[in-house]
Design a protein around this motif. Structure first.
Motif, PDB file in Angstrom:
ATOM      1  N   ASP A 121      83.469 -62.006  53.345  1.00 58.04           N
ATOM      2  CA  ASP A 121      83.148 -60.916  52.417  1.00 58.04           C
ATOM      3  C   ASP A 121      82.537 -59.755  53.187  1.00 58.04           C
ATOM      4  OD1 ASP A 121      82.429 -59.309  50.307  1.00 58.04           O
ATOM      5  OD2 ASP A 121      81.349 -60.855  49.193  1.00 58.04           O
ATOM      6  N   VAL A 122      83.290 -58.661  53.298  1.00 59.09           N
ATOM      7  CA  VAL A 122      82.824 -57.492  54.034  1.00 59.09           C
ATOM      8  C   VAL A 122      82.240 -56.433  53.097  1.00 59.09           C
ATOM      9  CG1 VAL A 122      83.494 -55.726  55.728  1.00 59.09           C
ATOM     10  CG2 VAL A 122      84.633 -57.943  55.742  1.00 59.09           C
ATOM     11  N   GLY A 123      82.565 -56.500  51.819  1.00 62.60           N
ATOM     12  CA  GLY A 123      82.141 -55.476  50.872  1.00 62.60           C
ATOM     13  C   GLY A 123      80.651 -55.507  50.582  1.00 62.60           C
ATOM     14  N   THR A 124      80.076 -54.335  50.376  1.00 60.51           N
ATOM     15  CA  THR A 124      78.685 -54.236  49.908  1.00 60.51           C
ATOM     16  C   THR A 124      78.616 -53.184  48.810  1.00 60.51           C
ATOM     17  OG1 THR A 124      78.158 -52.632  51.654  1.00 60.51           O
ATOM     18  CG2 THR A 124      77.616 -54.942  52.085  1.00 60.51           C
ATOM     19  N   SER A 125      77.969 -53.542  47.726  1.00 63.04           N
ATOM     20  CA  SER A 125      77.791 -52.636  46.596  1.00 63.04           C
ATOM     21  C   SER A 125      76.434 -52.917  45.965  1.00 63.04           C
ATOM     22  CB  SER A 125      78.890 -52.861  45.537  1.00 63.04           C
ATOM     23  OG  SER A 125      80.174 -52.741  46.088  1.00 63.04           O
ATOM     24  N   GLU A 126      76.016 -52.002  45.135  1.00 66.08           N
ATOM     25  CA  GLU A 126      74.777 -52.219  44.383  1.00 66.08           C
ATOM     26  C   GLU A 126      75.121 -52.545  42.937  1.00 66.08           C
ATOM     27  OE1 GLU A 126      70.759 -49.818  43.013  1.00 66.08           O
ATOM     28  OE2 GLU A 126      71.661 -49.334  44.951  1.00 66.08           O
ATOM     29  N   LYS A 127      74.546 -53.604  42.429  1.00 60.13           N
ATOM     30  CA  LYS A 127      74.762 -54.001  41.039  1.00 60.13           C
ATOM     31  C   LYS A 127      73.461 -54.523  40.467  1.00 60.13           C
ATOM     32  CE  LYS A 127      77.674 -56.864  38.052  1.00 60.13           C
ATOM     33  NZ  LYS A 127      78.763 -57.883  38.005  1.00 60.13           N
ATOM     34  N   ASP A 128      73.029 -53.910  39.368  1.00 67.63           N
ATOM     35  CA  ASP A 128      71.778 -54.289  38.710  1.00 67.63           C
ATOM     36  C   ASP A 128      70.608 -54.268  39.690  1.00 67.63           C
ATOM     37  OD1 ASP A 128      73.239 -54.744  36.351  1.00 67.63           O
ATOM     38  OD2 ASP A 128      73.642 -56.823  36.914  1.00 67.63           O
ATOM     39  N   GLY A 129      70.607 -53.268  40.563  1.00 67.65           N
ATOM     40  CA  GLY A 129      69.504 -53.094  41.500  1.00 67.65           C
ATOM     41  C   GLY A 129      69.539 -54.022  42.698  1.00 67.65           C
ATOM     42  N   LYS A 130      70.622 -54.771  42.881  1.00 65.34           N
ATOM     43  CA  LYS A 130      70.732 -55.696  44.003  1.00 65.34           C
ATOM     44  C   LYS A 130      71.984 -55.398  44.832  1.00 65.34           C
ATOM     45  CE  LYS A 130      68.482 -59.563  41.597  1.00 65.34           C
ATOM     46  NZ  LYS A 130      68.628 -60.985  41.154  1.00 65.34           N
ATOM     47  N   ILE A 131      71.916 -55.731  46.116  1.00 60.72           N
ATOM     48  CA  ILE A 131      73.079 -55.598  46.989  1.00 60.72           C
ATOM     49  C   ILE A 131      73.939 -56.841  46.826  1.00 60.72           C
ATOM     50  CG2 ILE A 131      73.902 -55.389  49.361  1.00 60.72           C
ATOM     51  CD1 ILE A 131      72.589 -52.883  48.304  1.00 60.72           C
ATOM     52  N   VAL A 132      75.202 -56.630  46.486  1.00 63.68           N
ATOM     53  CA  VAL A 132      76.131 -57.746  46.301  1.00 63.68           C
ATOM     54  C   VAL A 132      77.409 -57.468  47.077  1.00 63.68           C
ATOM     55  CG1 VAL A 132      75.218 -58.308  44.014  1.00 63.68           C
ATOM     56  CG2 VAL A 132      77.160 -56.738  44.220  1.00 63.68           C
ATOM     57  N   GLY A 133      78.222 -58.502  47.234  1.00 62.18           N
ATOM     58  CA  GLY A 133      79.480 -58.358  47.939  1.00 62.18           C
ATOM     59  C   GLY A 133      80.654 -58.244  47.000  1.00 62.18           C
ATOM     60  N   ASP A 134      81.849 -58.289  47.573  1.00 63.42           N
ATOM     61  CA  ASP A 134      83.073 -58.286  46.767  1.00 63.42           C
ATOM     62  C   ASP A 134      83.266 -59.609  46.051  1.00 63.42           C
ATOM     63  OD1 ASP A 134      83.683 -55.759  47.678  1.00 63.42           O
ATOM     64  OD2 ASP A 134      85.252 -56.402  49.063  1.00 63.42           O
ATOM     65  N   CYS A 135      82.662 -60.673  46.567  1.00 60.80           N
ATOM     66  CA  CYS A 135      82.909 -62.021  46.064  1.00 60.80           C
ATOM     67  C   CYS A 135      81.837 -62.495  45.099  1.00 60.80           C
ATOM     68  CB  CYS A 135      82.991 -63.006  47.225  1.00 60.80           C
ATOM     69  SG  CYS A 135      84.366 -62.709  48.349  1.00 60.80           S
ATOM     70  N   ASP A 136      82.298 -63.137  44.037  1.00 60.29           N
ATOM     71  CA  ASP A 136      81.418 -63.930  43.185  1.00 60.29           C
ATOM     72  C   ASP A 136      81.270 -65.267  43.900  1.00 60.29           C
ATOM     73  OD1 ASP A 136      80.318 -65.653  41.326  1.00 60.29           O
ATOM     74  OD2 ASP A 136      81.410 -64.804  39.641  1.00 60.29           O
TER      75      ASP A 136
END
Length: 282
Positions: A228-243
Motif C-alpha cells: 500500500d503506497v497511498g496516503t490520504s487523510e480520513k476522519d483526521g487520520k492518515i490512512v492508505g488505499d487499503c482497508d
C-alpha cells in the motif's frame, strides 16, 4: 496465515549498511556525503519531511544543508540557487521539495537539477534513462517498494505484479524497476475495465492511488502480497488505499499505513545520496 510486513526492520538493516559506508569514508579521510534540500515557503508537510531527512542523515554520519526560501521567491532566484548547488563540489545530492508555488514551473526546476546530483530522480534525463536502460535514478518511493519486495520474497523474476496507479512519481517509475527484476507487470488506472478482477490476478498487488480505503478483499488474490503506497487523510487520520482488515482476509503479506512504505523512503533517499557520492569520487 496473514502477516504485516515489518518495514521498520528492513529500514534498520539498510541504515546500518549506509552508516558503515559513511564511516568507511571517514576512515579514509574523505569528505562527508552531503545533501542539499531546498524548501520554498513553510508548508507543514514539507517542513516535517525535510526535518526528518536531516535527523536521519545526521544519525548516519552524513551532512544536510537545509535551504529555506520565501514563498514569493522568483523562479529565476530558485534556478540560480540550484545552479550554485550544481557547481558546489561539497554537495553530492540535491532535492527540491514539491509542490512549489504556482508562479514557479516545477518542470523547469526539475530540469535544472544536475542529473548526477538528482537524488530523487526528477530530472527528465534520469526519467528517460530509467525507462530505456539500466541507468537513471529512481524516486525513493518506488525504490522502497522494490526493496520491500526483495526482502520479503527474495528472487522476483517471473512473479506477476499488478500496479494500480500510473503517476509520474510512483506508478510509472515502478513499472520500470519491476521490469528490471524480470517481473510480469500489469498497470491499472481509472479507465481499467473489470478492475477488481484484474487486480485479483496479481501475485503482488501494489496500490498507489491516494484513494482512502478503496482496496478491499475483492481486489486481492488469495495468498497475494499487497503493498500500500497511498496516503490520504480520513476522519483526521492518515490512512492508505487499503482497508487493511478486509485485505488481510485474502493477502498472505501486506504493508500498513502509516508504518509501511513511508518508513523506508527516507532511508532509500540516503542510500541514493551515498551512491551518488561514490560516483562523484570515482
Amino acid at each position: 496465515m496473514s502477516e504485516i510486513i515489518n518495514v521498520s526492520a528492513i529500514a534498520k538493516v539498510e541504515k546500518e549498511k549506509i552508516r558503515n559506508r559513511i564511516e568507511g569514508y571517514r576512515a579514509e579521510g574523505k569528505a562527508t556525503p552531503t545533501l542539499a534540500s531546498v524548501i520554498v515557503g513553510e508548508d507543514p508537510g514539507s517542513v516535517y519531511y525535510i526535518d526528518m531527512q536531516k535527523k536521519v542523515l545526521e544519525s548516519l554520519g552524513g551532512t544536510m544543508l537545509k535551504i529555506t526560501l520565501s514563498q514569493d521567491v522568483s523562479e529565476e532566484e530558485l534556478l540560480s540557487t540550484i545552479g550554485e548547488l550544481n557547481e558546489d563540489d561539497e554537495v553530492h545530492g540535491i532535492m527540491v521539495l514539491f509542490p512549489l508555488p504556482k508562479h514557479i514551473s516545477e518542470d523547469r526546476i526539475a530540469m535544472k537539477i544536475s542529473p548526477s546530483k538528482d537524488v530523487d530522480g526528477v530530472n527528465p534525463i534520469n526519467i528517460g534513462l530509467l525507462a530505456s536502460s539500466t541507468g537513471g535514478i529512481a524516486p525513493c518511493t518506488p525504490s522502497s517498494v522494490v526493496e520491500i519486495l526483495k526482502n520479503t520474497l527474495g528472487m522476483l523474476e517471473g512473479i506477476n505484479a499488478v500496479i494500480i496507479g500510473r503517476s509520474n512519481i510512483v506508478g510509472k517509475p515502478l513499472i520500470q524497476l519491476l521490469l528490471r527484476e524480470n517481473m510480469t507487470v500489469t498497470v491499472c488506472h481509472s479507465r481499467t475495465k473489470e478492475l477488481k478482477n484484474v487486480a485479483a490476478g496479481g501475485e503482488v498487488l501494489i496500490s498507489a492511488m491516494g484513494r482512502p480505503m478503496m482496496i478491499t478483499e475483492e481486489y486481492v488474490g488469495k495468498g497475494a502480497v499487497v503493498i500500500d503506497v497511498g496516503t490520504s487523510e480520513k476522519d483526521g487520520k492518515i490512512v492508505g488505499d487499503c482497508d487493511l482488515l478486509s485485505v488481510m482476509k485474502k493477502a498472505r503479506l501486506a504493508t500498513k499505513v502509516p508504518g509501511g512504505v513511508g518508513t523506508l523512503t527516507t532511508t532509500i533517499l540516503m542510500r541514493t545520496l551515498v551512491d551518488l557520492y561514490d560516483k562523484s569520487e570515482a
